[in-house]
Write an enzyme that holds these catalytic residues in place. Structure first.
Site, PDB file in Angstrom:
ATOM      1  N   LYS A  59      85.988  -0.758  10.892  1.00  0.00           N
ATOM      2  CA  LYS A  59      85.174  -1.546  11.639  1.00  0.00           C
ATOM      3  C   LYS A  59      83.968  -0.527  12.107  1.00  0.00           C
ATOM      4  O   LYS A  59      82.937  -1.240  12.530  1.00  0.00           O
ATOM      5  CB  LYS A  59      85.926  -1.793  12.999  1.00  0.00           C
ATOM      6  N   ASN A 104      96.847 -10.781  14.246  1.00  0.00           N
ATOM      7  CA  ASN A 104      95.797  -9.985  15.353  1.00  0.00           C
ATOM      8  C   ASN A 104      94.967 -10.784  16.161  1.00  0.00           C
ATOM      9  O   ASN A 104      94.652 -11.910  16.052  1.00  0.00           O
ATOM     10  CB  ASN A 104      94.840  -8.980  14.520  1.00  0.00           C
ATOM     11  N   ASN A 134      79.243  -6.361   8.122  1.00  0.00           N
ATOM     12  CA  ASN A 134      79.758  -7.522   8.841  1.00  0.00           C
ATOM     13  C   ASN A 134      79.272  -7.405  10.124  1.00  0.00           C
ATOM     14  O   ASN A 134      79.638  -6.359  10.973  1.00  0.00           O
ATOM     15  CB  ASN A 134      81.155  -7.569   8.736  1.00  0.00           C
ATOM     16  N   SER A 170      85.775 -15.317  13.316  1.00  0.00           N
ATOM     17  CA  SER A 170      86.918 -14.954  13.918  1.00  0.00           C
ATOM     18  C   SER A 170      87.319 -15.742  15.154  1.00  0.00           C
ATOM     19  O   SER A 170      86.737 -16.254  15.753  1.00  0.00           O
ATOM     20  CB  SER A 170      86.389 -13.581  14.445  1.00  0.00           C
ATOM     21  N   LYS A 207      80.787 -15.583   6.463  1.00  0.00           N
ATOM     22  CA  LYS A 207      82.141 -15.764   6.420  1.00  0.00           C
ATOM     23  C   LYS A 207      82.948 -16.845   6.932  1.00  0.00           C
ATOM     24  O   LYS A 207      82.833 -17.286   8.249  1.00  0.00           O
ATOM     25  CB  LYS A 207      82.926 -14.418   7.093  1.00  0.00           C
ATOM     26  N   GLY A 287      95.481 -13.368   1.777  1.00  0.00           N
ATOM     27  CA  GLY A 287      96.757 -13.392   1.174  1.00  0.00           C
ATOM     28  C   GLY A 287      96.918 -12.795  -0.203  1.00  0.00           C
ATOM     29  O   GLY A 287      97.577 -13.023  -1.060  1.00  0.00           O
TER      30      GLY A 287
HETATM   31  C1  FMN Z   1      94.002  -6.294  12.458  1.00  0.00           C
HETATM   32  C2  FMN Z   1      92.865  -7.160  11.707  1.00  0.00           C
HETATM   33  C3  FMN Z   1      91.606  -7.268  12.100  1.00  0.00           C
HETATM   34  C4  FMN Z   1      90.589  -7.868  11.484  1.00  0.00           C
HETATM   35  N1  FMN Z   1      89.366  -7.735  12.024  1.00  0.00           N
HETATM   36  C5  FMN Z   1      88.391  -8.374  11.315  1.00  0.00           C
HETATM   37  C6  FMN Z   1      87.036  -8.257  11.711  1.00  0.00           C
HETATM   38  O1  FMN Z   1      86.657  -7.310  12.577  1.00  0.00           O
HETATM   39  N2  FMN Z   1      85.815  -9.141  11.184  1.00  0.00           N
HETATM   40  C7  FMN Z   1      86.304  -9.756  10.101  1.00  0.00           C
HETATM   41  O2  FMN Z   1      85.254 -10.513   9.321  1.00  0.00           O
HETATM   42  N3  FMN Z   1      87.633  -9.922   9.592  1.00  0.00           N
HETATM   43  C8  FMN Z   1      88.553  -9.411  10.386  1.00  0.00           C
HETATM   44  N4  FMN Z   1      89.770  -9.410   9.994  1.00  0.00           N
HETATM   45  C9  FMN Z   1      90.015 -10.233   8.716  1.00  0.00           C
HETATM   46  C10 FMN Z   1      90.190  -9.964   7.477  1.00  0.00           C
HETATM   47  O3  FMN Z   1      88.867  -9.614   7.273  1.00  0.00           O
HETATM   48  C11 FMN Z   1      90.596 -10.947   6.585  1.00  0.00           C
HETATM   49  O4  FMN Z   1      89.743 -12.087   6.477  1.00  0.00           O
HETATM   50  C12 FMN Z   1      92.035 -11.513   6.618  1.00  0.00           C
HETATM   51  O5  FMN Z   1      92.913 -10.555   7.225  1.00  0.00           O
HETATM   52  C13 FMN Z   1      92.718 -12.164   5.611  1.00  0.00           C
HETATM   53  O6  FMN Z   1      92.664 -11.127   4.461  1.00  0.00           O
HETATM   54  P1  FMN Z   1      94.347 -10.685   3.938  1.00  0.00           P
HETATM   55  O7  FMN Z   1      95.155 -11.844   3.914  1.00  0.00           O
HETATM   56  O8  FMN Z   1      94.116  -9.648   3.084  1.00  0.00           O
HETATM   57  O9  FMN Z   1      94.822  -9.670   5.154  1.00  0.00           O
HETATM   58  C14 FMN Z   1      90.840  -8.831  10.398  1.00  0.00           C
HETATM   59  C15 FMN Z   1      92.015  -8.836  10.067  1.00  0.00           C
HETATM   60  C16 FMN Z   1      93.227  -8.158  10.690  1.00  0.00           C
HETATM   61  C17 FMN Z   1      94.590  -8.192  10.210  1.00  0.00           C
END
Ligand code: FMN
Length: 335
Positions: A59, A104, A134, A170, A207, A287
């Site tokens: 972050k 989250n 981002n 988000s 995004k 995923g």
């Molecule tokens: C704990 C956590 C914090 C996240 N924080 C952000 C964030 O600050 N900004 C963002 O664009 N996406 C955030 N995401 C989303 C991830 O970038 C991603 O889009 C989402 O987890 C799907 O990918 P994955 O299935 O590989 O986890 C967060 C996801 C998780 C699990």
């Protein structure tokens, strides 16, 4: 799985807080490496491989050297907010091992744009891999002034970012997704794009949320094309997908349950864009938990792939594991 991955014994929030220390230590002893497979160049940025970390993993941009030591093909820093903020209080993250799912409701905890700028300043140029930044808004900034926060971030970080990701998807910042509605989005994007074009001309990506229906997604893609955005990340976490999971109602789900939706959205975007995509970037996220998932998203038309959950469930060697499988399959094809 848990026996070989000791961090999965820890509560998710503690594992999340401890990982930067281990990563920082690791990068002190390990040279940078970015294994070459599926390499490509986009807008002058060189990607030795197409696998990177998703938004929210780093972050504040203080672990970039660690990702470079682990073999990432590119890094996304953020979400960065203009002023430092703590994010939501109480229980903010959880995981399900059996579903390989994360939940989250963090709400952009950020050390703020000035802190991130210092981190970025300390990295030698040219960057070892491209760095996307981002950007988001502070929780207390009203929606009708949100563009001011994004412009603030652009101006603070523009000299150091290789590209920006505009995060309007988000689910954990109240009202944020309303800015993805076409009427609000037009005014918002026009202002942000204008400042970027005049001052930095960095590639700008948007995004997207997996919870948009096809009609809304088509509208957002059309508008992005019309206004000249440079690409999209599909997708952020989903507010749906609670089946069989004991996660709270609010917040977003990622990992295994998100995979079908993220794939669908990617397929839909390639169909809508067709040849009009014309050099614009599509990044698939959501995923992706194995090397086969990475290759699948590339075959479906993404140029880059990002992971968050895979780093939790498979561990930090994921980048190397995928590179190894990619090289093996290239060798098989050649023999
Ligand atoms: C704990 C956590 C914090 C996240 N924080 C952000 C964030 O600050 N900004 C963002 O664009 N996406 C955030 N995401 C989303 C991830 O970038 C991603 O889009 C989402 O987890 C799907 O990918 P994955 O299935 O590989 O986890 C967060 C996801 C998780 C699990």
């Amino acid at each position: 799985m848990i026996l070989t991955k000791p961090w999965l014994w820890l509560p998710s929030a503690l594992a999340h807080d401890l990982s930067p220390y281990f990563l920082g230590l690791y990068s002190k002893f390990k040279k940078y490496e970015s294994p070459s497979w599926h390499s490509f160049t986009w807008r002058g940025l060189e990607f030795k491989n197409p696998l990177g970390i998703a938004g929210g993993v780093d972050k504040n941009g203080d672990q970039v050297r660690g990702w470079w030591s682990l073999g990432a093909g590119f890094v996304e820093v953020g979400t960065v907010t203009p002023a430092p903020q703590k994010g939501n209080s109480g229980r903010v993250m959880s995981r399900s091992l059996s579903h390989q799912a994360l939940w989250n409701r963090m709400g952009f905890p950020s050390r703020g744009a000035d802190y991130v700028r210092e981190q970025m300043e300390s990295l030698l140029e040219p960057h070892f891999t491209p760095i996307f930044v981002n950007i988001g808004k502070n929780a207390q900034t009203p929606l009708d002034r949100a563009h001011e926060d994004y412009i603030f971030n652009l101006r603070r970080l523009g000299p150091y970012a290789d590209a920006f990701v505009i995060n309007l998807s988000s689910p954990n910042t109240e009202g944020l997704r309303k800015l993805l509605e076409p009427q609000a989005l037009r005014g918002f994007l026009q202002t942000v794009i204008q400042v970027n074009t005049e001052e930095f001309a960095r590639p700008l990506l948007l995004k997207l949320s997996p919870d948009m229906d096809e009609e809304q997604m088509a509208q957002v893609l059309e508008l992005s094309l019309e206004l000249g955005l440079d690409g999209w990340i599909l997708t952020n976490t989903s507010t749906a997908l609670r089946q069989g999971l004991s996660f709270p109602r609010e917040g977003g789900v990622s990992g295994g349950p998100l995979a079908p939706l993220a794939r669908e959205r990617l397929i839909f975007a390639t169909k809508i864009l067709g040849p009009r995509r014309n050099g614009r970037l599509l990044i698939s996220c959501g995923g992706v938990l194995s090397a086969e998932d990475v290759f699948d998203r590339l075959e479906l038309g993404a140029q880059l792939v990002q992971v968050y959950s895979a780093l939790v469930f498979q561990g930090p060697s994921f980048f190397r594991q995928v590179a190894q499988k990619a090289l093996e399959s290239t060798l098989r094809e050649k023999s």
